[in-house]
Enzyme design. Structure first.
Site, PDB file in Angstrom:
ATOM      1  N   GLN A 182      -7.273  14.679 -13.206  1.00 13.30           N
ATOM      2  CA  GLN A 182      -6.554  14.306 -14.422  1.00 13.30           C
ATOM      3  C   GLN A 182      -5.182  14.977 -14.477  1.00 13.30           C
ATOM      4  O   GLN A 182      -4.188  14.350 -14.853  1.00 13.30           O
ATOM      5  CB  GLN A 182      -7.375  14.691 -15.659  1.00 13.30           C
ATOM      6  CG  GLN A 182      -6.735  14.238 -16.968  1.00 13.30           C
ATOM      7  CD  GLN A 182      -7.607  14.560 -18.170  1.00 13.30           C
ATOM      8  OE1 GLN A 182      -8.677  15.134 -18.028  1.00 13.30           O
ATOM      9  NE2 GLN A 182      -7.151  14.196 -19.352  1.00 13.30           N
ATOM     10  N   SER A 214       1.162   0.190  26.821  1.00 13.93           N
ATOM     11  CA  SER A 214      -0.290   0.157  26.698  1.00 13.93           C
ATOM     12  C   SER A 214      -0.900   1.050  27.771  1.00 13.93           C
ATOM     13  O   SER A 214      -0.266   1.374  28.778  1.00 13.93           O
ATOM     14  CB  SER A 214      -0.818  -1.263  26.857  1.00 13.93           C
ATOM     15  OG  SER A 214      -0.278  -2.108  25.860  1.00 13.93           O
ATOM     16  N   LEU A 215      -2.143   1.424  27.581  1.00 14.93           N
ATOM     17  CA  LEU A 215      -2.857   2.237  28.553  1.00 14.93           C
ATOM     18  C   LEU A 215      -3.666   1.357  29.499  1.00 14.93           C
ATOM     19  O   LEU A 215      -4.214   0.337  29.079  1.00 14.93           O
ATOM     20  CB  LEU A 215      -3.819   3.189  27.847  1.00 14.93           C
ATOM     21  CG  LEU A 215      -3.213   4.408  27.156  1.00 14.93           C
ATOM     22  CD1 LEU A 215      -4.298   5.153  26.412  1.00 14.93           C
ATOM     23  CD2 LEU A 215      -2.543   5.335  28.146  1.00 14.93           C
ATOM     24  N   LYS A 236     -10.542   7.491  20.974  1.00 10.50           N
ATOM     25  CA  LYS A 236      -9.662   6.321  20.809  1.00 10.50           C
ATOM     26  C   LYS A 236     -10.161   5.516  19.622  1.00 10.50           C
ATOM     27  O   LYS A 236     -11.119   4.770  19.728  1.00 10.50           O
ATOM     28  CB  LYS A 236      -9.684   5.468  22.072  1.00 10.50           C
ATOM     29  CG  LYS A 236      -8.716   4.286  22.052  1.00 10.50           C
ATOM     30  CD  LYS A 236      -8.757   3.541  23.374  1.00 10.50           C
ATOM     31  CE  LYS A 236      -7.731   2.414  23.390  1.00 10.50           C
ATOM     32  NZ  LYS A 236      -8.037   1.395  22.376  1.00 10.50           N
ATOM     33  N   GLU A 252      -2.125   6.211  15.028  1.00  5.45           N
ATOM     34  CA  GLU A 252      -2.926   5.023  14.728  1.00  5.45           C
ATOM     35  C   GLU A 252      -3.170   4.937  13.232  1.00  5.45           C
ATOM     36  O   GLU A 252      -3.622   5.909  12.608  1.00  5.45           O
ATOM     37  CB  GLU A 252      -4.268   5.103  15.456  1.00  5.45           C
ATOM     38  CG  GLU A 252      -4.942   3.775  15.649  1.00  5.45           C
ATOM     39  CD  GLU A 252      -4.516   3.089  16.935  1.00  5.45           C
ATOM     40  OE1 GLU A 252      -5.064   2.025  17.250  1.00  5.45           O
ATOM     41  OE2 GLU A 252      -3.614   3.621  17.629  1.00  5.45           O
ATOM     42  N   LYS A 296      -5.467  12.238  29.055  1.00  4.59           N
ATOM     43  CA  LYS A 296      -4.057  12.426  29.381  1.00  4.59           C
ATOM     44  C   LYS A 296      -3.870  13.728  30.149  1.00  4.59           C
ATOM     45  O   LYS A 296      -4.521  14.741  29.834  1.00  4.59           O
ATOM     46  CB  LYS A 296      -3.207  12.511  28.103  1.00  4.59           C
ATOM     47  CG  LYS A 296      -3.301  11.319  27.174  1.00  4.59           C
ATOM     48  CD  LYS A 296      -2.535  11.598  25.886  1.00  4.59           C
ATOM     49  CE  LYS A 296      -2.680  10.448  24.891  1.00  4.59           C
ATOM     50  NZ  LYS A 296      -2.044  10.756  23.579  1.00  4.59           N
ATOM     51  N   CYS A 353     -28.848 -26.831  -2.095  1.00  3.83           N
ATOM     52  CA  CYS A 353     -28.679 -25.411  -2.413  1.00  3.83           C
ATOM     53  C   CYS A 353     -30.049 -24.718  -2.373  1.00  3.83           C
ATOM     54  O   CYS A 353     -31.002 -25.191  -3.007  1.00  3.83           O
ATOM     55  CB  CYS A 353     -28.050 -25.250  -3.787  1.00  3.83           C
ATOM     56  SG  CYS A 353     -27.933 -23.515  -4.337  1.00  3.83           S
TER      57      CYS A 353
END
Length: 721
Positions: free
Chosen positions: A33, A81-82, A114, A173, A289, A407
């Site tokens: 609040q 891109s990888l 990832k 990301e 990496k 239905c």
């Protein structure tokens, strides 16, 4: 005015600090609040003194900017891109290539989860977020700065530090948390809309929304996994740069790990293979990496990807089980959705008993039959879905599943409107699931939000015959004697219920309009219609043609809304709601007429304006007697063009010889005492590149060095949703 500036600055800094503590440190320094009061105070000051509002004010978290076209920008560093693999053998080959490339030097890896979202490049200048750009084609992407500013765990200002460059890029990301995705799909299912396949698609769609207020409602989040700067040498390793980004206030997953061998990398992969399903974010693999930046430069790049990084993708989670039944659910709009009931089977960390079949087309495409052994997958899909049938195990004499002609709830003959994939039940008045779902929608959090009357309770009251329409809710106080006889309805529960019903009478008209459940009238459209017509009576008396002229309201929405208000049954509900005291008109004064200078003139607003928002320009035009419409025709008086004006509108205006004026031209017209004269033809406007036109690169661009590609992680700490 210095005192006002100081007050705005102090409030801004205080709110940024509180956001950092909450979203990065999991610390609530003040009650919600108090935070809301501080934010409201800042909003009030910025409205009074817009010239003193800071560019990265915390008030931008709620969005509100409308952008008809996204401009594009060149990436200073390419977003590659990888390369990826599903094979551990390929990872060992990658390790050997790295060893050969480094000539036997010692090296370490960094492993990161990832997560499944949208790659984003963020530029910070002097500690302030100045630009957000999507990956695009890797060379240039869409500028979505206003949209990324709504991401609450993303700092608009960074904590100052000696090792922080004056300008740098944080790659990362943007993703949609799983609880938010599941809630969004639940709403879509209730509305009879097609379900979104996965959080990645939902996130990508959210970032492309033109209204940043809608983006804010999607509650997206961000994790950073890369640092880029001409001064990149300030950090010897990728791991050191991640620690620096986190210390400056950027969110970085704490799940990453330095690994000294490929075996340690494989151990990391195996550890997270099941553990990742405990996280509130979708993940589909591990990014590996080389840690040292100098060694990354030695290894270099191929044309498409870095030689120093690779992504290991987990195989899609799949299971084989038996299809026992197909149940057909009827949503609020009458859409009939098939759901497969299966023998329980473990899949991706949960036990799956049901799977989506989407619609009749998919049943036919899969040739589904009761008793089939079916393959169910999750993978990137959060909702389990049937992907195939084991034909070798098909029971003899099985027959294809036929979609029902009537239905399943009320036996009314189903219809399939042209261009739609769903069959629908047209029995809006008597189909129980539709009636119940509309009641649940009316009392939901984003509509009337009636305390003590949630979806479960209102569904129970419907089953007991106490309520069938929203108007019946307001008769419940007169039926207290019946309520006290119900199980689990003690005196306190009844008091809370009646107090919630009474409080709902103060809910603003735009939310009431949304709560009525008119097909295609979502929150934004309800807000636009309420602001434009102000009363339900004025709205109900409007034709579909006039409704379609309201900005953000198209022909399909207009036809649906006009038909709803022309229906006698719906009109009776409106009359009863008005009699009960529900807000069926906007309170407060309507914008006062300033003059009649624009009487008889109609305008279209297109683009982004410098001194006013589009809503402010619309209000200004209407205060002087003019009208604003959404489409260009021969009868249009002026097209008011802002920056990045839509090319289609410009071309149509030129074709129909509709005068095009700028924001400044409009304000000049209103401030000039003479009678408005018809311009010779088109007012000269500054030339700005359109979204689909090439944008010239900077005069002296930095070398386009490739950048760290998609990666990142999603640790359990710091995830506040």
């Amino acid at each position: 005015m210095t005192a006002i500036q100081d007050q705005i600055k102090a409030l801004t800094e205080r709110l940024h600090h509180l956001n950092y503590q909450y979203y990065q440190k999991d610390i609530s320094e003040v009650p919600d609040q108090e935070f809301d009061q501080l934010l409201a105070e800042l909003q009030h000051l910025e409205q009074q003194y817009p010239e003193f509002a800071l560019p990265n004010s915390p008030t931008q978290r709620v969005g509100g900017t409308i952008t008809k076209q996204f401009p594009t920008a060149l990436h200073r560093y390419l977003m590659l891109s990888l390369g990826n693999t599903y094979s551990e053998a390929d990872l060992r080959e990658f390790d050997e290539r790295v060893r050969r490339g480094l000539g036997g030097d010692e090296f370490t890896y960094v492993c990161e989860l990832k997560f499944d979202g949208v790659a984003m490049s963020l530029t910070y200048t002097d500690g302030q977020l100045t630009q957000g750009v999507t990956r695009g084609d890797g060379t240039r992407g869409d500028v979505v700065t206003n949209n990324v500013r709504t991401i609450k765990n993303l700092p608009l200002y960074l904590r100052p530090a000696e090792n922080q460059p004056a300008e740098f890029e944080a790659r990362g990301e943007v993703f949609m948390p799983l609880p938010v995705f599941e809630e969004l799909n639940k709403e879509r299912e209730q509305n009879g809309e097609a379900l979104l396949a996965n959080p990645r698609n939902a996130c990508s769609g959210a970032l492309k929304l033109q209204d940043s207020a809608l983006v804010a409602a999607r509650r997206l989040r961000f994790f950073s996994y890369g640092f880029l700067s001409p001064n990149r040498g300030a950090f010897p390793t990728h791991s050191a740069s991640l620690e620096a980004l986190q210390s400056w206030g950027l969110p970085v997953s704490d799940s990453w790990r330095r690994c000294h061998s490929m075996q340690e990398v494989l151990d990391f992969i195996h550890e997270w293979e099941k553990k990742r399903f405990t996280l509130p974010v979708a993940t589909d693999g591990i990014v590996i990496k080389v840690d040292n930046f100098r060694q990354q430069e030695v290894l270099g790049y191929t044309a498409k990807s870095p030689r120093w990084a690779i992504a290991y993708k987990y195989p899609a989670e799949a299971a084989r089980t038996r299809l026992r039944e197909v149940q057909y659910n009827v949503g609020r709009t009458g859409a009939v959705t098939p759901v497969a009931h299966l023998d329980p089977v473990p899949l991706a960390g949960t036990v799956v008993k049901r799977a989506s079949v989407h619609n009749a087309n998919q049943i036919a495409a899969l040739d589904l039959r009761l008793g089939d052994m079916v393959f169910v997958e999750k993978g990137g899909e959060i909702i389990p879905k049937i992907t195939g049938v084991d034909l070798t195990a098909r029971p003899a004499g099985s027959l294809p599943i036929s979609f029902p002609a009537n239905c399943p709830a009320c036996d009314t003959l189903l219809i399939r409107p042209a261009g739609e994939v769903h069959f629908r039940c047209p029995n809006e008045r008597g189909c129980p699931p539709q009636l119940k779902a509309r009641l649940e929608h009316y009392v939901s959090r984003k509509a009337l939000n009636i305390d003590g009357l949630g979806a479960e309770t209102v569904g129970r009251f419907f089953d007991l015959g106490l309520v069938t329409t929203p108007a019946d809710i307001y008769d419940l106080p007169q039926r207290r004697d019946e309520l006290v006889k119900l199980e689990r309805m003690g005196e306190k529960s009844i008091q809370n219920l009646l107090a919630g019903i009474e409080a709902s009478k103060q809910v603003p008209f735009d939310r009431v309009l949304f709560g009525l459940g008119i097909r295609y009238v979502g929150e934004t459209v309800a807000d636009k219609l309420a602001a434009h017509y102000r009363t339900v009576d004025a709205l109900a008396a409007t034709s579909a043609t006039d409704l379609a002229a309201v900005p953000e309201v198209g022909g399909v929405i207009a036809e649906s809304a006009a038909a709803w208000f022309q229906d006698d049954f719906n009109r009776q509900i409106m009359t009863r709601l008005q009699a009960a005291g529900v807000q069926m008109a906007l309170t407060g004064e309507a914008p006062k007429a300033v003059s009649d200078r624009l009487v008889g003139l109609t305008f279209v607003l297109s683009g982004v304006f410098e001194d006013h928002s589009r809503d402010e320009l619309q209000q200004l035009i209407e205060q002087h007697g003019g009208k604003v419409t959404g489409s260009i025709s021969k009868k249009l008086s002026y097209l008011v063009a802002g920056d990045k004006m839509g090319p289609a509108k410009r071309e149509k205006a030129l074709e129909l010889k509709v005068p095009i004026i700028s924001e400044n031209d409009l304000t000049a017209i209103l401030s000039t005492p003479e009678t408005i004269a018809e311009p010779d033809i088109f007012v000269s406007l500054p030339v700005t590149p359109l979204a689909n036109e090439p944008v010239e690169p900077p005069t002296n661009p930095a070398p386009a060095a490739p950048s760290p590609a998609t990666g990142g992680g999603a640790g359990q700490q710091g995830l506040l949703f």
